[in-house]
Scaffold this active site. Sequence first.
Site, PDB file in Angstrom:
ATOM      1  N   GLY A 148     -31.757 -17.689 107.409  1.00  9.75           N
ATOM      2  CA  GLY A 148     -30.460 -18.335 107.360  1.00  9.75           C
ATOM      3  C   GLY A 148     -30.567 -19.707 108.006  1.00  9.75           C
ATOM      4  CB  CYS A 149     -29.138 -23.030 107.201  1.00 10.35           C
ATOM      5  SG  CYS A 149     -27.429 -22.568 106.816  1.00 10.35           S
ATOM      6  CG  ASN A 150     -25.402 -21.274 110.589  1.00 13.16           C
ATOM      7  OD1 ASN A 150     -25.461 -22.474 110.375  1.00 13.16           O
ATOM      8  ND2 ASN A 150     -24.367 -20.541 110.217  1.00 13.16           N
TER       9      ASN A 150
END
EC number: 1.2.1.38
Length: 342
Positions: A148-150
Amino acid sequence: MTANIAILGASGYTGAELVRLIATHPSMRITALSADRKAGMEMAEVFPFLRHLTLPRLQKIDEIDFSGIDLCFCALPHATTQAVVSKLPRDLKIVDLSADFRLRDAAEYEKWYGQPHTAPDLQKEAVYGLTEFYRDDIRSGRLIAGTGCNAATGQYALRPLIAAGVIDLDDILIDLKAGVSGAGRSLKENLLHAELSGGTHSYSAGGKHRHLGEFDQEFSKIAGRPVLVQFTPHLLPMNRGILATTYVRGDPATVHATLAQAYADEPFLRVLPFGALPSTRDIAGSNFCHIGVIGDRIAGRAVVIAVLDNLTKGSSGQAIQNANLMLGIEETAGLMLAPVFP
Protein backbone atom coordinates in the site's frame (compact mmCIF):
# COMPACT_ATOMS: atom_id res chain seq x y z
CA MET A 1 17.22 -8.18 -23.57
CA THR A 2 13.86 -6.47 -24.06
CA ALA A 3 11.03 -7.90 -21.97
CA ASN A 4 7.49 -8.05 -23.31
CA ILE A 5 5.10 -6.51 -20.80
CA ALA A 6 1.34 -6.73 -20.25
CA ILE A 7 -0.55 -4.26 -18.06
CA LEU A 8 -3.95 -5.35 -16.77
CA GLY A 9 -6.13 -2.47 -15.65
CA ALA A 10 -4.38 0.10 -17.82
CA SER A 11 -7.25 2.60 -17.71
CA GLY A 12 -6.68 3.48 -14.04
CA TYR A 13 -4.17 5.89 -12.53
CA THR A 14 -1.58 3.27 -11.65
CA GLY A 15 -1.97 1.67 -15.08
CA ALA A 16 -1.35 5.01 -16.78
CA GLU A 17 1.64 5.63 -14.52
CA LEU A 18 3.09 2.26 -15.54
CA VAL A 19 2.73 3.22 -19.19
CA ARG A 20 4.35 6.61 -18.58
CA LEU A 21 7.38 5.06 -16.90
CA ILE A 22 7.80 2.07 -19.22
CA ALA A 23 7.61 4.35 -22.28
CA THR A 24 11.25 5.35 -21.70
CA HIS A 25 12.42 2.11 -20.08
CA PRO A 26 15.46 0.74 -21.92
CA SER A 27 14.54 -2.93 -21.47
CA MET A 28 10.74 -3.16 -21.46
CA ARG A 29 8.21 -3.10 -24.29
CA ILE A 30 4.45 -2.90 -23.76
CA THR A 31 2.78 -5.56 -25.88
CA ALA A 32 -0.67 -5.84 -24.26
CA LEU A 33 -3.00 -3.52 -22.36
CA SER A 34 -6.30 -4.46 -20.80
CA ALA A 35 -9.33 -2.56 -19.58
CA ASP A 36 -12.85 -3.65 -18.82
CA ARG A 37 -15.36 -0.92 -19.70
CA LYS A 38 -12.87 0.80 -22.04
CA ALA A 39 -11.88 -2.28 -24.03
CA GLY A 40 -11.53 -1.49 -27.72
CA MET A 41 -10.37 2.07 -27.11
CA GLU A 42 -6.94 3.55 -27.74
CA MET A 43 -4.95 4.69 -24.71
CA ALA A 44 -4.81 8.17 -26.26
CA GLU A 45 -8.60 8.37 -25.95
CA VAL A 46 -8.49 7.41 -22.28
CA PHE A 47 -5.36 9.40 -21.38
CA PRO A 48 -4.61 12.15 -23.92
CA PHE A 49 -1.27 12.86 -22.22
CA LEU A 50 -0.06 9.53 -23.71
CA ARG A 51 -1.08 10.31 -27.29
CA HIS A 52 2.55 10.66 -28.42
CA LEU A 53 3.11 6.93 -27.79
CA THR A 54 2.34 4.02 -30.10
CA LEU A 55 0.56 1.56 -27.83
CA PRO A 56 -1.58 -1.57 -28.20
CA ARG A 57 -5.32 -1.06 -28.20
CA LEU A 58 -7.06 -1.81 -24.91
CA GLN A 59 -8.68 -5.23 -24.82
CA LYS A 60 -10.39 -7.65 -22.45
CA ILE A 61 -8.08 -9.81 -20.33
CA ASP A 62 -9.34 -13.06 -21.86
CA GLU A 63 -8.40 -11.74 -25.32
CA ILE A 64 -4.69 -11.40 -24.45
CA ASP A 65 -2.24 -14.03 -25.67
CA PHE A 66 0.13 -14.48 -22.73
CA SER A 67 2.43 -16.93 -24.50
CA GLY A 68 4.84 -14.18 -25.51
CA ILE A 69 4.58 -12.12 -22.31
CA ASP A 70 7.57 -12.08 -19.95
CA LEU A 71 5.95 -10.18 -17.11
CA CYS A 72 2.47 -8.94 -16.28
CA PHE A 73 1.53 -5.96 -14.10
CA CYS A 74 -1.89 -6.29 -12.48
CA ALA A 75 -3.30 -2.82 -11.73
CA LEU A 76 -6.78 -4.10 -10.99
CA PRO A 77 -9.23 -3.28 -8.17
CA HIS A 78 -8.93 -5.07 -4.83
CA ALA A 79 -10.59 -8.52 -4.73
CA THR A 80 -10.59 -8.68 -8.55
CA THR A 81 -6.96 -9.73 -8.83
CA GLN A 82 -7.34 -13.02 -6.97
CA ALA A 83 -9.64 -14.48 -9.60
CA VAL A 84 -7.65 -13.02 -12.51
CA VAL A 85 -4.22 -14.20 -11.33
CA SER A 86 -5.60 -17.68 -10.63
CA LYS A 87 -6.34 -18.03 -14.35
CA LEU A 88 -3.01 -16.72 -15.66
CA PRO A 89 -0.23 -19.12 -16.76
CA ARG A 90 1.57 -20.56 -13.74
CA ASP A 91 5.00 -19.69 -15.16
CA LEU A 92 4.15 -16.03 -15.85
CA LYS A 93 5.95 -13.45 -13.70
CA ILE A 94 3.40 -11.15 -12.05
CA VAL A 95 3.65 -7.89 -10.12
CA ASP A 96 0.33 -7.13 -8.44
CA LEU A 97 -0.47 -3.55 -7.46
CA SER A 98 -3.68 -4.37 -5.58
CA ALA A 99 -4.05 -5.37 -1.92
CA ASP A 100 -4.96 -8.96 -2.69
CA PHE A 101 -1.67 -10.63 -1.78
CA ARG A 102 -0.06 -8.19 0.69
CA LEU A 103 -1.14 -9.96 3.86
CA ARG A 104 0.37 -13.39 4.46
CA ASP A 105 -2.33 -14.56 6.85
CA ALA A 106 -5.67 -15.32 5.17
CA ALA A 107 -7.51 -14.51 8.40
CA GLU A 108 -5.88 -11.08 8.48
CA TYR A 109 -6.92 -10.47 4.89
CA GLU A 110 -10.53 -11.30 5.75
CA LYS A 111 -10.35 -9.07 8.84
CA TRP A 112 -9.16 -6.00 6.95
CA TYR A 113 -10.90 -6.50 3.59
CA GLY A 114 -14.17 -8.02 4.76
CA GLN A 115 -14.21 -11.19 2.66
CA PRO A 116 -12.42 -14.54 2.50
CA HIS A 117 -9.36 -14.86 0.30
CA THR A 118 -10.22 -16.96 -2.76
CA ALA A 119 -6.67 -17.89 -3.78
CA PRO A 120 -4.89 -19.01 -0.57
CA ASP A 121 -2.25 -21.03 -2.45
CA LEU A 122 -1.22 -17.96 -4.42
CA GLN A 123 -1.30 -15.90 -1.24
CA LYS A 124 1.31 -18.22 0.30
CA GLU A 125 3.48 -17.88 -2.80
CA ALA A 126 3.39 -14.08 -2.92
CA VAL A 127 6.41 -12.00 -1.88
CA TYR A 128 5.82 -8.68 -0.13
CA GLY A 129 7.03 -6.00 -2.52
CA LEU A 130 8.81 -3.40 -0.38
CA THR A 131 11.89 -3.57 -2.57
CA GLU A 132 14.62 -2.32 -0.27
CA PHE A 133 13.82 -4.95 2.37
CA TYR A 134 12.90 -7.99 0.25
CA ARG A 135 15.30 -7.80 -2.70
CA ASP A 136 16.49 -11.41 -2.68
CA ASP A 137 12.98 -12.82 -2.35
CA ILE A 138 11.69 -10.50 -5.08
CA ARG A 139 14.53 -11.39 -7.42
CA SER A 140 13.63 -15.09 -7.25
CA GLY A 141 9.87 -14.64 -6.87
CA ARG A 142 7.11 -15.21 -9.42
CA LEU A 143 4.25 -13.28 -7.77
CA ILE A 144 5.11 -10.00 -6.09
CA ALA A 145 2.55 -8.17 -3.94
CA GLY A 146 2.98 -4.42 -4.16
CA THR A 147 2.61 -2.55 -0.89
CA GLY A 148 0.00 0.00 0.00
CA CYS A 149 1.27 3.52 -0.72
CA ASN A 150 0.53 4.69 2.83
CA ALA A 151 2.07 1.52 4.22
CA ALA A 152 5.26 2.05 2.21
CA THR A 153 5.67 5.62 3.45
CA GLY A 154 5.28 4.69 7.09
CA GLN A 155 7.61 1.73 6.77
CA TYR A 156 10.42 3.76 5.23
CA ALA A 157 10.23 6.04 8.25
CA LEU A 158 10.15 3.28 10.85
CA ARG A 159 11.58 -0.09 9.78
CA PRO A 160 15.27 0.67 10.51
CA LEU A 161 14.33 2.22 13.85
CA ILE A 162 12.35 -0.83 14.95
CA ALA A 163 15.10 -3.19 13.77
CA ALA A 164 17.77 -1.25 15.65
CA GLY A 165 15.72 -0.97 18.82
CA VAL A 166 16.24 2.79 19.13
CA ILE A 167 12.58 3.76 19.71
CA ASP A 168 9.82 2.80 22.10
CA LEU A 169 7.72 0.25 20.21
CA ASP A 170 4.63 1.02 22.29
CA ASP A 171 4.58 4.74 21.54
CA ILE A 172 4.44 5.26 17.74
CA LEU A 173 2.02 7.63 16.03
CA ILE A 174 1.73 8.14 12.26
CA ASP A 175 -0.16 11.20 11.01
CA LEU A 176 -0.39 10.92 7.23
CA LYS A 177 -1.57 13.27 4.46
CA ALA A 178 -2.35 11.78 1.03
CA GLY A 179 -3.23 13.13 -2.40
CA VAL A 180 -6.56 12.27 -3.94
CA SER A 181 -5.21 10.02 -6.73
CA GLY A 182 -4.62 7.40 -4.04
CA ALA A 183 -8.38 6.88 -3.94
CA GLY A 184 -8.42 5.66 -7.56
CA ARG A 185 -10.14 6.90 -10.70
CA SER A 186 -13.68 5.69 -10.04
CA LEU A 187 -16.35 8.36 -9.69
CA LYS A 188 -17.07 9.05 -6.01
CA GLU A 189 -19.20 11.85 -4.64
CA ASN A 190 -16.77 12.81 -1.88
CA LEU A 191 -13.99 13.21 -4.46
CA LEU A 192 -15.84 15.72 -6.63
CA HIS A 193 -13.96 19.01 -6.90
CA ALA A 194 -16.67 20.95 -5.06
CA GLU A 195 -16.64 18.43 -2.20
CA LEU A 196 -12.87 18.06 -1.85
CA SER A 197 -11.18 21.33 -2.77
CA GLY A 198 -10.74 24.06 -0.18
CA GLY A 199 -10.54 21.69 2.76
CA THR A 200 -9.15 18.46 4.15
CA HIS A 201 -10.46 15.63 6.27
CA SER A 202 -9.37 12.48 8.04
CA TYR A 203 -10.70 9.10 6.93
CA SER A 204 -10.66 5.54 8.26
CA ALA A 205 -9.56 6.98 11.61
CA GLY A 206 -9.48 5.14 14.91
CA GLY A 207 -7.60 2.09 13.68
CA LYS A 208 -9.87 1.27 10.75
CA HIS A 209 -7.57 1.88 7.77
CA ARG A 210 -6.70 -1.26 5.84
CA HIS A 211 -3.00 -0.44 5.59
CA LEU A 212 -2.79 -1.03 9.34
CA GLY A 213 -2.79 -4.73 8.43
CA GLU A 214 0.54 -4.20 6.67
CA PHE A 215 1.97 -2.16 9.54
CA ASP A 216 0.95 -4.87 12.02
CA GLN A 217 2.38 -7.63 9.84
CA GLU A 218 5.70 -6.01 9.01
CA PHE A 219 6.52 -4.17 12.24
CA SER A 220 5.66 -7.20 14.38
CA LYS A 221 7.82 -9.42 12.18
CA ILE A 222 10.80 -7.10 12.59
CA ALA A 223 10.39 -6.75 16.36
CA GLY A 224 9.60 -10.39 17.04
CA ARG A 225 6.57 -9.38 19.08
CA PRO A 226 3.31 -7.49 18.43
CA VAL A 227 3.76 -3.84 17.47
CA LEU A 228 0.63 -1.73 17.09
CA VAL A 229 0.91 1.86 15.87
CA GLN A 230 -1.60 4.70 15.95
CA PHE A 231 -2.35 5.77 12.40
CA THR A 232 -4.61 8.52 11.08
CA PRO A 233 -4.67 9.32 7.35
CA HIS A 234 -6.01 12.58 5.88
CA LEU A 235 -7.08 13.38 2.34
CA LEU A 236 -5.64 16.57 0.89
CA PRO A 237 -6.89 18.42 -2.22
CA MET A 238 -3.72 17.69 -4.21
CA ASN A 239 -3.29 15.20 -7.03
CA ARG A 240 -0.15 13.34 -5.98
CA GLY A 241 1.95 12.78 -2.93
CA ILE A 242 2.05 11.44 0.61
CA LEU A 243 3.55 13.08 3.68
CA ALA A 244 3.77 10.95 6.81
CA THR A 245 4.67 12.65 10.08
CA THR A 246 5.76 9.98 12.55
CA TYR A 247 6.15 10.70 16.26
CA VAL A 248 8.45 8.38 18.22
CA ARG A 249 10.05 8.19 21.64
CA GLY A 250 13.82 8.02 21.15
CA ASP A 251 16.94 10.15 20.91
CA PRO A 252 16.58 12.36 17.80
CA ALA A 253 20.27 12.23 16.84
CA THR A 254 20.29 8.43 17.15
CA VAL A 255 17.08 8.17 15.13
CA HIS A 256 18.60 10.27 12.35
CA ALA A 257 21.90 8.37 12.36
CA THR A 258 20.09 5.04 12.23
CA LEU A 259 18.05 6.03 9.18
CA ALA A 260 21.02 7.64 7.44
CA GLN A 261 23.12 4.52 7.89
CA ALA A 262 20.33 2.15 6.84
CA TYR A 263 19.65 4.03 3.60
CA ALA A 264 23.17 5.23 2.75
CA ASP A 265 23.43 3.01 -0.34
CA GLU A 266 19.79 3.10 -1.44
CA PRO A 267 19.34 4.82 -4.83
CA PHE A 268 15.80 6.04 -4.18
CA LEU A 269 15.82 6.83 -0.46
CA ARG A 270 17.28 10.15 0.67
CA VAL A 271 17.76 11.00 4.34
CA LEU A 272 18.11 14.77 4.66
CA PRO A 273 20.58 16.49 7.00
CA PHE A 274 19.38 16.55 10.60
CA GLY A 275 16.79 19.28 11.05
CA ALA A 276 15.87 19.55 7.35
CA LEU A 277 12.31 18.57 6.43
CA PRO A 278 11.02 17.19 3.11
CA SER A 279 8.08 18.32 0.98
CA THR A 280 5.84 16.45 -1.42
CA ARG A 281 6.72 19.01 -4.10
CA ASP A 282 10.29 17.67 -4.09
CA ILE A 283 9.39 14.12 -5.15
CA ALA A 284 6.37 14.60 -7.45
CA GLY A 285 6.35 12.22 -10.40
CA SER A 286 9.48 10.41 -9.23
CA ASN A 287 10.51 7.16 -7.58
CA PHE A 288 12.31 8.94 -4.74
CA CYS A 289 11.43 9.00 -1.05
CA HIS A 290 12.81 11.82 1.12
CA ILE A 291 13.07 11.47 4.90
CA GLY A 292 13.75 14.17 7.48
CA VAL A 293 14.31 13.99 11.23
CA ILE A 294 13.99 16.68 13.90
CA GLY A 295 13.92 16.72 17.68
CA ASP A 296 10.96 17.81 19.75
CA ARG A 297 10.88 20.35 22.60
CA ILE A 298 10.10 17.38 24.84
CA ALA A 299 13.36 15.59 25.55
CA GLY A 300 13.67 12.06 24.23
CA ARG A 301 11.18 12.48 21.41
CA ALA A 302 11.80 12.66 17.68
CA VAL A 303 9.73 13.48 14.63
CA VAL A 304 10.37 11.59 11.37
CA ILE A 305 8.77 12.94 8.19
CA ALA A 306 8.74 10.87 5.00
CA VAL A 307 7.39 11.89 1.59
CA LEU A 308 6.87 9.99 -1.64
CA ASP A 309 4.65 10.05 -4.71
CA ASN A 310 1.80 7.60 -4.12
CA LEU A 311 1.54 6.72 -7.82
CA THR A 312 5.27 6.24 -8.36
CA LYS A 313 7.37 5.08 -5.40
CA GLY A 314 4.16 4.12 -3.61
CA SER A 315 2.81 2.00 -6.46
CA SER A 316 3.80 1.89 -10.15
CA GLY A 317 7.43 2.94 -9.71
CA GLN A 318 7.83 0.40 -6.94
CA ALA A 319 6.25 -2.20 -9.24
CA ILE A 320 8.79 -1.49 -11.99
CA GLN A 321 11.64 -1.53 -9.48
CA ASN A 322 10.51 -5.02 -8.47
CA ALA A 323 10.02 -6.11 -12.08
CA ASN A 324 13.57 -5.02 -12.89
CA LEU A 325 14.86 -7.38 -10.20
CA MET A 326 12.65 -10.24 -11.40
CA LEU A 327 13.84 -9.84 -14.99
CA GLY A 328 17.54 -9.48 -14.14
CA ILE A 329 17.57 -5.83 -15.20
CA GLU A 330 19.41 -3.03 -13.40
CA GLU A 331 17.13 -2.12 -10.49
CA THR A 332 17.11 1.59 -11.28
CA ALA A 333 16.38 1.16 -15.01
CA GLY A 334 13.66 3.52 -16.22
CA LEU A 335 13.23 5.07 -12.78
CA MET A 336 15.92 7.73 -12.36
CA LEU A 337 13.84 10.51 -13.87
CA ALA A 338 13.96 13.73 -11.86
CA PRO A 339 10.87 14.92 -9.97
CA VAL A 340 8.57 17.42 -11.69
CA PHE A 341 8.88 20.97 -10.38
CA PRO A 342 7.09 23.28 -9.87
